[in-house]
Design an enzyme around this catalytic site. Structure first.
Site, short mmCIF file in Angstrom:
data_model
loop_
_atom_site.label_atom_id
_atom_site.label_comp_id
_atom_site.label_asym_id
_atom_site.label_seq_id
_atom_site.Cartn_x
_atom_site.Cartn_y
_atom_site.Cartn_z
N ALA A 80 0.82 -1.21 0.00
CA ALA A 80 0.00 0.00 0.00
C ALA A 80 0.86 1.27 0.00
O ALA A 80 2.02 1.25 0.41
CB ALA A 80 -0.90 -0.02 1.24
N SER A 107 -1.54 -2.66 -5.58
CA SER A 107 -2.47 -2.75 -4.44
C SER A 107 -3.72 -1.91 -4.67
O SER A 107 -3.67 -0.86 -5.30
CB SER A 107 -1.76 -2.25 -3.18
OG SER A 107 -2.69 -2.08 -2.12
N THR A 157 -7.19 -10.50 -1.79
CA THR A 157 -6.50 -10.72 -0.52
C THR A 157 -7.50 -11.15 0.54
O THR A 157 -8.48 -10.46 0.82
CB THR A 157 -5.75 -9.45 -0.09
OG1 THR A 157 -4.74 -9.19 -1.08
CG2 THR A 157 -5.08 -9.62 1.27
N ARG A 249 2.18 -9.50 9.10
CA ARG A 249 1.50 -8.28 9.55
C ARG A 249 0.09 -8.55 10.08
O ARG A 249 -0.57 -7.64 10.57
CB ARG A 249 1.41 -7.30 8.39
CG ARG A 249 2.76 -6.89 7.87
CD ARG A 249 2.69 -6.26 6.48
NE ARG A 249 2.07 -4.96 6.44
CZ ARG A 249 2.65 -3.83 6.79
NH1 ARG A 249 3.89 -3.84 7.25
NH2 ARG A 249 2.02 -2.67 6.70
N ARG A 281 14.57 -12.85 0.25
CA ARG A 281 15.61 -11.81 0.28
C ARG A 281 16.84 -12.17 -0.55
O ARG A 281 17.75 -11.35 -0.72
CB ARG A 281 16.06 -11.54 1.73
CG ARG A 281 14.94 -11.14 2.67
CD ARG A 281 14.37 -9.78 2.32
NE ARG A 281 13.32 -9.38 3.25
CZ ARG A 281 12.00 -9.55 3.01
NH1 ARG A 281 11.59 -10.11 1.88
NH2 ARG A 281 11.11 -9.14 3.89
C1 FNR Z 1 1.72 -5.32 2.47
N1 FNR Z 1 1.00 -6.40 1.97
C2 FNR Z 1 -0.17 -6.14 1.29
N2 FNR Z 1 -0.86 -7.18 0.73
C3 FNR Z 1 -1.97 -6.94 0.01
O1 FNR Z 1 -2.57 -7.89 -0.49
N3 FNR Z 1 -2.42 -5.66 -0.17
C4 FNR Z 1 -1.78 -4.58 0.36
O2 FNR Z 1 -2.19 -3.44 0.16
C5 FNR Z 1 -0.64 -4.82 1.14
N4 FNR Z 1 0.01 -3.80 1.75
C6 FNR Z 1 1.20 -4.01 2.36
C7 FNR Z 1 1.91 -2.93 2.86
C8 FNR Z 1 3.16 -3.13 3.42
C9 FNR Z 1 3.92 -1.95 3.93
C10 FNR Z 1 3.72 -4.44 3.50
C11 FNR Z 1 5.08 -4.68 4.07
C12 FNR Z 1 2.98 -5.51 3.04
C13 FNR Z 1 1.54 -7.77 2.05
C14 FNR Z 1 2.44 -8.07 0.85
O3 FNR Z 1 1.70 -8.23 -0.32
C15 FNR Z 1 3.24 -9.37 1.03
O4 FNR Z 1 2.37 -10.41 1.38
C16 FNR Z 1 4.36 -9.29 2.06
O5 FNR Z 1 4.92 -8.00 2.10
C17 FNR Z 1 5.44 -10.31 1.70
O6 FNR Z 1 6.43 -10.32 2.64
P1 FNR Z 1 7.84 -9.56 2.50
O7 FNR Z 1 8.38 -9.79 1.09
O8 FNR Z 1 7.56 -8.11 2.78
O9 FNR Z 1 8.65 -10.22 3.54
C1 LAC Z 2 -1.08 -3.66 5.23
C2 LAC Z 2 -2.32 -3.69 4.43
C3 LAC Z 2 -2.87 -2.45 4.00
O1 LAC Z 2 -0.51 -4.74 5.38
O2 LAC Z 2 -2.28 -4.64 3.44
O3 LAC Z 2 -0.71 -2.61 5.77
#
Ligand code: FNR
Ligand code: LAC
Length: 359
Positions: A80, A107, A157, A249, A281
């Site tokens: 995001a 996203s 998602t 998260r 990574r």
């Molecule tokens: C996310 N992720 C996420 N997933 C999704 O489906 N929609 C979203 O808007 C977001 N937003 C988002 C924001 C931030 C800051 C992070 C770190 C992650 C999850 C993302 O798609 C993914 O599943 C993880 O980030 C994968 O893990 P790594 O590569 O960050 O370790």
């Molecule tokens: C997040 C959401 C917005 O992990 O996907 O912050």
């Protein structure tokens, strides 16, 4: 400027550059962040079983996802609010991904429209990640725009009916200027910890079935962590799943994607294309994911680090580092074609725990 050499160098450089609020949002996880750390550690607990004296003069990193060939299996995960990392936001991400031949999953909580992203990188491959908002009209309009502007799939998602409890976000108290960044969804400021209030927690498999039948694009379900749910995804018309715990998260103490992947790949058989994310990574992590049954991986935070450090060039660099590392790993593992990787190339490592990725 010289860009960093590895993804962990990018992480450190980004931490120096980002303001405290966005940094807490990007880097944090839920609860005690056990799952966040485990995502990286789990890949490191897998050892590669290299074969030698294989002709590796020609390497082929390509993979086939949803019936289309991709030059390599490293995709950009949906994340995001890219304008918190760089003024050009998702436009820079899209250009950087296209320059690295990487598929970009945009996203629903982007700070730029799907149309503008498509126009910024017309040749880039793109998917659209769907959050079903309480205001379903906003989600419908996003899907319509994606269908019309060359997005090839909708990634629903499924693991965020409510927001995980992220204490770094609570402590930072950071709020985004929603009127500027996501005007269709909220006016005024929005605390990061309140993002979940935008999302419809009643979403169910029936909704997935309806999207799959009616949206005109293949649907993937992101956030699947069990074989049972992979079977349900296939039964409800999904074309694929992303094995993911949302980068640690959402629900803390969930296992890592690396741990869930084998049972899900087995349950999926040839009914679903399986992708995985979380803690990727190194090129060797990508190799291990493919060996355990994924067709591609998605990379979340490292792309944000690249964006924060170098905009479009930073994103391209992060993806190219992983791609180059994967190329070397394939050669040294004696499997010149990524598509030929299977369980024979990996085994549980006997070293303990591994070293956490971030300092
Ligand atoms: C996310 N992720 C996420 N997933 C999704 O489906 N929609 C979203 O808007 C977001 N937003 C988002 C924001 C931030 C800051 C992070 C770190 C992650 C999850 C993302 O798609 C993914 O599943 C993880 O980030 C994968 O893990 P790594 O590569 O960050 O370790
Ligand atoms: C997040 C959401 C917005 O992990 O996907 O912050």
């Amino acid at each position: 400027v010289t860009l960093p050499l590895t993804l962990s160098d990018f992480a450190r450089a980004a931490a120096e550059r980002l303001d405290a609020g966005p940094l807490a949002y990007y880097s944090g996880g839920a609860g005690d962040e056990l799952t966040l750390r485990e995502n990286e550690a789990a890949w490191r607990r897998i050892a590669v079983r290299p074969r030698v004296l294989v002709d590796v003069s020609q390497r082929d990193l390509s993979t086939t996802v949803l019936g289309r060939e991709c030059p390599h299996p490293i995709f950009v995960a949906p994340t995001a609010f890219h304008r918190l990392a760089h003024s050009e936001g998702e436009l820079a991400t899209a250009r950087g991904a296209a320059a690295a031949d990487a598929l970009y999953c945009m996203s629903s909580l982007a700070t730029t429209s799907p149309v503008a992203v498509a126009e910024a990188a017309p040749a880039g491959r793109r998917w659209f990640q769907l959050y079903v908002f309480k205001d379903r009209g906003v989600s419908d309009a996003l899907v319509d725009a994606a269908v019309e502007h060359g997005y090839e799939a909708i990634v629903v998602t499924a693991d965020l009916p409510v927001l995980g409890v992220r204490e770094r976000e609570l402590r930072s108290g950071y709020a985004i200027d929603a009127a500027e960044l996501i005007p269709d969804l909220h006016s005024g400021d929005l605390a990061l910890t309140d993002i979940g209030t935008l999302i419809d927690p009643s979403l169910s498999w029936e909704d997935v079935e309806r999207f799959a039948a009616g949206c005109g694009l293949p649907v993937l379900v992101k956030g699947v962590m069990t074989a049972d749910d992979a079977v349900l995804a296939a039964d409800h018309g999904a074309a694929g799943v992303v094995v993911s715990n949302h980068g640690g998260r959402q629900l803390d103490t969930v296992r890592a994607g690396a741990e869930a992947l084998p049972e899900i790949a087995e349950a999926a058989g040839d009914r679903l294309d399986v992708l995985v994310d979380g803690g990727i990574r190194r090129g060797t992590d990508v190799l291990k994911a493919l060996a355990l049954g994924a067709r591609a991986v998605m990379v979340g935070r490292p792309v944000l680090w690249g964006l924060a450090v170098g905009g479009e060039d930073g994103v391209r660099s992060v993806l190219e580092i992983l791609r180059a590392e994967l190329d070397v790993a394939l050669a040294l593992a004696g499997v010149p074609r990524a598509a030929d990787l299977d369980g024979a190339s990996v085994e549980p490592a006997r070293w303990a725990g591994g070293v956490p990725f971030t300092a």
